[in-house]
Write an enzyme that holds these catalytic residues in place. Structure first.
Site, mmCIF file in Angstrom:
data_model
loop_
_atom_site.group_PDB
_atom_site.id
_atom_site.type_symbol
_atom_site.label_atom_id
_atom_site.label_comp_id
_atom_site.label_asym_id
_atom_site.label_seq_id
_atom_site.Cartn_x
_atom_site.Cartn_y
_atom_site.Cartn_z
ATOM 1 N N ARG A 63 1.027 -1.365 -0.305
ATOM 2 C CA ARG A 63 -0.157 0.043 0.086
ATOM 3 C C ARG A 63 1.072 1.479 -0.218
ATOM 4 N NH1 ARG A 63 -0.252 -2.441 4.968
ATOM 5 N NH2 ARG A 63 0.493 -1.393 6.248
ATOM 6 N N LYS A 170 -1.592 -21.769 1.048
ATOM 7 C CA LYS A 170 -2.159 -22.127 1.818
ATOM 8 C C LYS A 170 -2.929 -20.843 2.364
ATOM 9 C CE LYS A 170 -2.410 -23.982 5.549
ATOM 10 N NZ LYS A 170 -0.976 -23.320 6.481
ATOM 11 N N HIS A 200 4.412 -26.432 1.553
ATOM 12 C CA HIS A 200 6.115 -26.066 2.025
ATOM 13 C C HIS A 200 6.338 -27.027 2.534
ATOM 14 C CE1 HIS A 200 4.779 -25.060 6.189
ATOM 15 N NE2 HIS A 200 5.907 -25.377 6.352
ATOM 16 N N GLU A 238 2.928 -29.138 18.059
ATOM 17 C CA GLU A 238 4.264 -27.928 18.202
ATOM 18 C C GLU A 238 3.701 -27.685 19.343
ATOM 19 O OE1 GLU A 238 3.576 -24.648 14.092
ATOM 20 O OE2 GLU A 238 1.555 -25.740 15.162
ATOM 21 N N ASP A 257 -5.393 -26.219 8.633
ATOM 22 C CA ASP A 257 -4.779 -25.338 8.595
ATOM 23 C C ASP A 257 -3.727 -26.455 8.456
ATOM 24 O OD1 ASP A 257 -2.521 -23.467 8.958
ATOM 25 O OD2 ASP A 257 -1.988 -24.213 11.040
ATOM 26 N N HIS A 262 -0.064 -30.171 4.768
ATOM 27 C CA HIS A 262 0.743 -31.166 4.870
ATOM 28 C C HIS A 262 0.652 -32.665 5.448
ATOM 29 C CE1 HIS A 262 1.160 -27.157 4.987
ATOM 30 N NE2 HIS A 262 2.238 -26.309 6.646
ATOM 31 N N LYS A 360 -1.061 -27.640 18.537
ATOM 32 C CA LYS A 360 -0.637 -26.361 19.314
ATOM 33 C C LYS A 360 -0.173 -26.809 20.337
ATOM 34 C CE LYS A 360 -0.895 -23.044 15.303
ATOM 35 N NZ LYS A 360 0.463 -23.717 14.080
HETATM 36 C C1 BG6 Z 1 1.976 -23.062 8.059
HETATM 37 C C2 BG6 Z 1 0.788 -23.258 9.279
HETATM 38 O O1 BG6 Z 1 1.412 -24.110 6.851
HETATM 39 O O2 BG6 Z 1 2.914 -24.686 8.956
HETATM 40 C C3 BG6 Z 1 1.433 -23.084 10.818
HETATM 41 O O3 BG6 Z 1 -0.270 -22.468 9.055
HETATM 42 C C4 BG6 Z 1 2.434 -24.742 11.122
HETATM 43 O O4 BG6 Z 1 0.108 -22.429 11.818
HETATM 44 C C5 BG6 Z 1 3.382 -24.053 9.969
HETATM 45 O O5 BG6 Z 1 2.457 -23.292 12.509
HETATM 46 C C6 BG6 Z 1 4.301 -24.852 10.795
HETATM 47 O O6 BG6 Z 1 5.798 -24.946 10.021
HETATM 48 P P1 BG6 Z 1 6.839 -25.957 10.675
HETATM 49 O O7 BG6 Z 1 7.470 -25.369 8.942
HETATM 50 O O8 BG6 Z 1 7.885 -25.119 11.193
HETATM 51 O O9 BG6 Z 1 6.344 -26.990 10.449
#
Ligand code: BG6
Length: 508
Positions: A63, A170, A200, A238, A257, A262, A360
């Site tokens: 912006r 995503k 990722h 996590e 999420d 993943h 989490k």
């Molecule tokens: C993301 C999620 O795709 O992956 C997050 O949106 C999550 O909530 C993250 O914390 C974890 O990624 P990594 O590579 O640290 O396992």
């Protein structure tokens, strides 16, 4: 200026460095977390490793009210804070000469005109050759506006010997219907092969190693089926809470999420048949077969579990519960823990449950795939000899302690025949001298090279939502999730879910 084409070059030849040709990246959402923590540092790391062309250019779009120096400063700070490789002044200098900033809102025609002029200027002074990837690090609700502008201003259209690509992150929608809508938006502007969806996890070395382990060796494949495998557990735990991401996470939850993307991708890689090659199409065909073969989950109260973290202890610190986090409504029913049992109806996997769980604020950060084998059908030793022997297991340690463990029984030294579990370990850190690149380095390089095997296609996204939608709808009808204390391993219902099947979760 396009790269000279060598007709003898085999793209699979690992002796040839995979270096991106002339190109640039247009980054939408430069101020966001993703850009600062992942995308910008990865670009610097690629440059530092000599994998970007000398004229590589980065255009930040955000912006109004920002000056060009702000952009360079933001990239600088994010690189200093998050890059994996050391900071080198000469690399930074060369890279930052290709930085440009275009201020504007997404509905601002003048800004997109300026974007086109900036791209033309970079072609002229940096030799980007008309090759640009548009990275949409922005909420999906803005995809339509940006894609529409790119089309309207003829920015998405490649020239005869140049390319244009789009990179999206995503969430790919929040259910099947919205995923289709999102795809339709991108489809109107970009050809399917120009759309790169980032998951990722597929960029992680240890995830790609699942394919290497299974298909480059002869050791594992003969036992990789329901004759030998009892069940598979895929865990992504996590220790962090939702941090500053309340706005994104509330209403989304753990299943959308990370299971939708993943964990289902991990499951597919564990379960697929051998692809005919590692070309994107061959891999995709196999993944689609698995995702299509997942039985529609039934008895959802027994085959799924969900939870929400309450206050507790994490790393010796007292932390608030999800409902007390800033930006979360006190009555939110969003789950921060989710576990599901999935059954793949194929000859190889019939009768072998795949248990997926994520959460989490769990005991620690760990992602692993554990293939747990059936016990030997007969034990010639006395019952007491084997009372400490559990099932054999092969564990792919995705992170943080990257490697693989095989658990099996061995004789305890001594006069008695006592057999108990031991581990045989392979650790990346102890075997290879080079540290694993960040997932984003690999994926951004692949985008610039136009190399698609590690990017899920729309059909995979749709099939994943087909699996999850009924589960999430079921949960929505049930109201609030069960709470679990921060720092624990999730709600009691997850324990019961496995106990019903006569199994237990691993404590990684
Ligand atoms: C993301 C999620 O795709 O992956 C997050 O949106 C999550 O909530 C993250 O914390 C974890 O990624 P990594 O590579 O640290 O396992």
């Amino acid at each position: 200026m396009t790269a000279p084409v060598n007709p003898l070059r085999d793209p699979q030849d690992r002796r040839l460095p995979r270096i991106a040709g002339p190109s640039g990246l247009v980054l939408f959402g430069v101020t966001g977390d993703l850009s600062r923590k992942k995308v910008m540092p990865a670009i610097y790391d690629l440059a530092n490793r000599g994998l970007l062309p000398p004229g590589f250019s980065l255009i930040g779009f955000a912006r109004r009210g920002w000056a060009e120096q702000d952009f360079a400063q933001i990239v600088h700070d994010s690189v200093r804070e998050h890059a994996r490789t050391e900071f080198r002044e000469e690399v930074w200098h060369q890279l930052s000469e290709g930085f440009r900033f275009v201020p504007g809102d997404f509905d601002d025609d003048a800004a997109f005109d300026q974007l086109r002029r900036t791209m033309d200027e970079l072609d002229a002074v940096r030799g980007t050759g008309g090759n640009f990837a548009f990275y949409l690090a922005i909420p999906p609700s803005f995809f339509g506006a940006v894609a529409g502008q790119l089309k309207k201003h003829a920015l998405a259209q490649p020239g005869t010997d140049s390319w244009r690509r789009v990179v999206v992150e995503k969430p790919f929608g929040h259910d099947l219907v919205s995923a289709r809508e999102l795809n339709a938006i991108l489809d109107q502007v970009f050809a399917p092969e120009a759309i790169f969806r980032i998951d990722h996890y597929l960029g992680k070395e240890t995830v790609q190693n699942i394919l290497a382990m299974r298909f480059a060796n002869n050791l594992f494949e003969p036992i990789w089926n329901s004759n030998y495998v009892d069940h598979v557990q895929i865990t992504m735990a996590e220790d962090i809470g939702i941090g500053g991401r309340a706005g994104y996470y509330d209403g989304v939850g753990a299943a959308r999420d990370v299971i939708q993307n993943h964990l289902l991708q991990l499951m597919a890689l564990v379960a697929i048949e051998e692809p005919t090659s590692f070309a994107a199409d061959s891999l995709r065909v196999e993944k689609l077969k698995i995702l299509r073969s997942v039985a529609r989950p039934s008895r959802l109260d027994q085959t799924t579990a969900r939870g929400q973290y309450a206050a507790g202890w994490a790393g010796g610190v007292h932390v608030p519960g999800f409902l007390e986090e800033e930006g979360i409504s006190g009555s939110s029913t969003t789950e921060t823990f989710a576990a599901v049992r999935l059954d793949i109806q194929t000859r190889r996997w019939a009768g072998v449950p795949f248990y997926l769980r994520t959460g989490k604020r769990l005991g620690r950060r760990v992602t692993e795939v554990a293939v747990v084998f059936k016990k030997a059908p007969y034990q010639p030793f006395g019952a007491t000899s084997t009372e400490e022997l559990t099932e054999n297991a092969l564990v792919v340690r995705v992170q943080p302690d990257e490697g693989m463990t095989i658990r099996f029984g061995a004789k305890v030294p001594g006069t008695a025949m006592e057999i108990r579990d031991v581990n045989m370990d392979f650790a990346y850190g102890g075997t290879f001298t080079e540290a694993s690149p960040e997932a984003y380095e690999r994926l951004i390089l692949d985008v610039l090279l136009g190399d698609p095997p590690l990017f899920p296609q729309h059909e995979e996204v749709e099939l994943s939502w087909r699996i999850l939608d009924p589960i999430i709808e079921h949960w929505a009808r049930k109201g609030s999730p069960e709470s679990y204390p921060a720092g624990s391993w999730g709600p009691e219902s997850a324990v019961r879910m496995l106990a019903r099947d006569g199994r237990t979760w691993r404590r990684p």
